[in-house]
Design a protein around this motif. Structure first.
Motif, mmCIF file in Angstrom:
data_model
loop_
_atom_site.group_PDB
_atom_site.id
_atom_site.type_symbol
_atom_site.label_atom_id
_atom_site.label_comp_id
_atom_site.label_asym_id
_atom_site.label_seq_id
_atom_site.Cartn_x
_atom_site.Cartn_y
_atom_site.Cartn_z
ATOM 1 N N ALA A 1 0.823 -1.206 0.000
ATOM 2 C CA ALA A 1 0.000 0.000 0.000
ATOM 3 C C ALA A 1 0.862 1.263 0.000
ATOM 4 O O ALA A 1 0.561 2.219 -0.723
ATOM 5 C CB ALA A 1 -0.935 -0.001 1.211
ATOM 6 N N ALA B 1 -6.525 2.154 -1.763
ATOM 7 C CA ALA B 1 -7.321 1.156 -1.037
ATOM 8 C C ALA B 1 -8.264 0.415 -1.978
ATOM 9 O O ALA B 1 -8.558 -0.761 -1.776
ATOM 10 C CB ALA B 1 -8.109 1.819 0.086
ATOM 11 N N PHE C 1 -5.793 -3.674 2.295
ATOM 12 C CA PHE C 1 -5.794 -2.264 2.679
ATOM 13 C C PHE C 1 -7.184 -1.742 2.386
ATOM 14 O O PHE C 1 -7.649 -1.777 1.253
ATOM 15 C CB PHE C 1 -4.736 -1.502 1.884
ATOM 16 C CG PHE C 1 -4.698 -0.011 2.142
ATOM 17 C CD1 PHE C 1 -4.719 0.495 3.430
ATOM 18 C CD2 PHE C 1 -4.627 0.886 1.086
ATOM 19 C CE1 PHE C 1 -4.678 1.858 3.664
ATOM 20 C CE2 PHE C 1 -4.588 2.249 1.306
ATOM 21 C CZ PHE C 1 -4.609 2.730 2.594
ATOM 22 N N TYR C 2 -7.878 -1.307 3.439
ATOM 23 C CA TYR C 2 -9.276 -0.916 3.311
ATOM 24 C C TYR C 2 -9.504 0.443 3.947
ATOM 25 O O TYR C 2 -9.012 0.720 5.035
ATOM 26 C CB TYR C 2 -10.174 -1.965 4.000
ATOM 27 C CG TYR C 2 -11.621 -1.602 4.031
ATOM 28 C CD1 TYR C 2 -12.402 -1.674 2.888
ATOM 29 C CD2 TYR C 2 -12.211 -1.166 5.204
ATOM 30 C CE1 TYR C 2 -13.732 -1.326 2.912
ATOM 31 C CE2 TYR C 2 -13.543 -0.816 5.248
ATOM 32 C CZ TYR C 2 -14.299 -0.900 4.087
ATOM 33 O OH TYR C 2 -15.614 -0.538 4.119
#
Length: 116
Positions: free
Chosen positions: A35, A78, A84-85
């Protein structure tokens, strides 16, 4: 060497953002590394184009629209990654602000402590 240190610290900063703010979640350090790489890539490639395209809005808002662009880069990252949120655009805005604050500290520390 400098780039690798900043990348590792940025991934750690992303984990800190996820720990401090519940609107952002990161599943593992590997996901944080990916990320951080994607956010950096988006900031290097997409951000200048968006800044140029939104220059009138940025000028009218006295630069505050740049926060929206940072949040979009965070949210886009994201959106394309697993692990990755970000819950919503508001969460992306606050998460990107926290991440940017960590980034400023990281840049300053790397320049002062490691590479004099």
């Amino acid at each position: 060497m400098k780039l690798i240190v900043k990348w590792l610290l940025s991934a750690a900063a992303l984990l800190c953002v996820a720990y401090l703010y519940q609107g952002v979640s990161v599943s593992s350090f590997g996901a944080a590394l990916l990320a951080a790489f994607v956010i950096g890539l988006f900031n290097m490639v997409l951000r200048p184009v968006l800044v140029l395209l939104t220059l009138p809005v940025t000028l009218v808002t006295l630069g505050l629209f740049l926060f929206v662009i940072n949040a979009l880069m965070f949210w886009f990252a994201a959106g394309v990654l697993d692990g990755f949120y970000v819950r919503s655009f508001g969460a992306a805005l606050l998460g990107s602000l926290i991440y940017s604050a960590f980034g400023i500290v990281i840049d300053s520390a790397v320049e002062r402590l490691l590479f004099k």
